[in-house]
Scaffold this active site. Structure first.
Site, short mmCIF file in Angstrom:
data_model
loop_
_atom_site.label_atom_id
_atom_site.label_comp_id
_atom_site.label_asym_id
_atom_site.label_seq_id
_atom_site.Cartn_x
_atom_site.Cartn_y
_atom_site.Cartn_z
N ASP A 1 0.85 -1.19 0.00
CA ASP A 1 0.00 0.00 0.00
C ASP A 1 0.88 1.23 0.00
O ASP A 1 1.99 1.22 0.57
CB ASP A 1 -0.91 0.01 1.23
N ASP B 1 -7.14 -1.54 -4.37
CA ASP B 1 -8.23 -1.20 -3.46
C ASP B 1 -9.17 -0.17 -4.10
O ASP B 1 -10.40 -0.27 -3.98
CB ASP B 1 -7.68 -0.63 -2.15
#
Length: 207
Positions: A166, A180
């Site tokens: 991330d 995401d």
């Protein structure tokens, strides 16, 4: 005599009003009503185009996610975060063993299985897909799920236990990635389509 012929009608006028033969009726019906073989070729290409759109969107979402993660690992991991919009948005590389937005770190394998199941369901649903908006929505879901599943399988600490990369870090919000984002956008689009009554097969219903 002429008056009688006028009342009864001449043979020519009677023949003009004679109904069409049964052979002519069958031929007319066959011309007016296409058989299954003529209707199917119109539906099959349309379905194939929607499936193609789904996989094009999925591949684009997957490649963007994969490329961004490779760049982040190579250029940003282990370094100071990059401020994009002051304190509102940063790029900060982290490894997330949980689900989207860092939730459920103790259930990595479960989330991996869920992602794999979502991919299988989307692929099976694609066979009945005749709606372009649904193709785009499912393509986003498929690309995002594949992106994070790739991390789960190939990144440390191990197969099906890998931590997802991330890097998008808004202020006062969890860090996430492009996969995401694709999953969330696809989910929002599905909710909108469902509220509008549009089904994946292209039919519209009203509750």
């Amino acid at each position: 005599m002429a008056e009688a012929e006028r009342i009864i009608g001449t043979p020519d006028s009677a023949g003009a009003e004679e109904p069409a033969s049964s052979d002519e009726t069958v031929a007319a019906d066959a011309a007016a009503t296409p058989d299954d073989g003529s209707a199917a070729p119109e539906e099959r290409p349309r379905g194939r185009r929607r499936i193609l759109a789904l996989f094009v969107v999925a591949v684009l979402a997957y490649l963007l996610d994969l490329g961004s993660k490779m760049l982040v690992v190579a250029k940003l991991e282990g370094r100071e975060p990059i401020r994009v919009v002051g304190d509102l948005l940063r790029f900060d590389a982290i490894r997330n063993p949980g689900a989207a937005f860092g939730m459920g770190e103790a259930f990595t394998i479960i989330f991996t299985c869920i992602a794999a199941a979502v991919i299988v369901v989307i692929i099976r649903l694609a066979r009945k897909l005749y709606s372009l908006p649904w193709a785009i929505a499912l393509g986003l879901l498929l690309g995002g799920a594949l992106g994070n599943l790739t991390d789960r399988i190939f990144r440390s600490p191990g197969v099906f236990e890998g931590a997802v990369v991330d890097f998008i870090a808004p202020a006062h919000f969890a860090v996430f990635n492009l996969a995401d984002s694709a999953i969330v956008c696809g989910g929002i689009l599905i909710v909108i389509l469902s509220f509008r009554g549009l089904d994946p097969d292209g039919t519209v219903h009203k509750d």
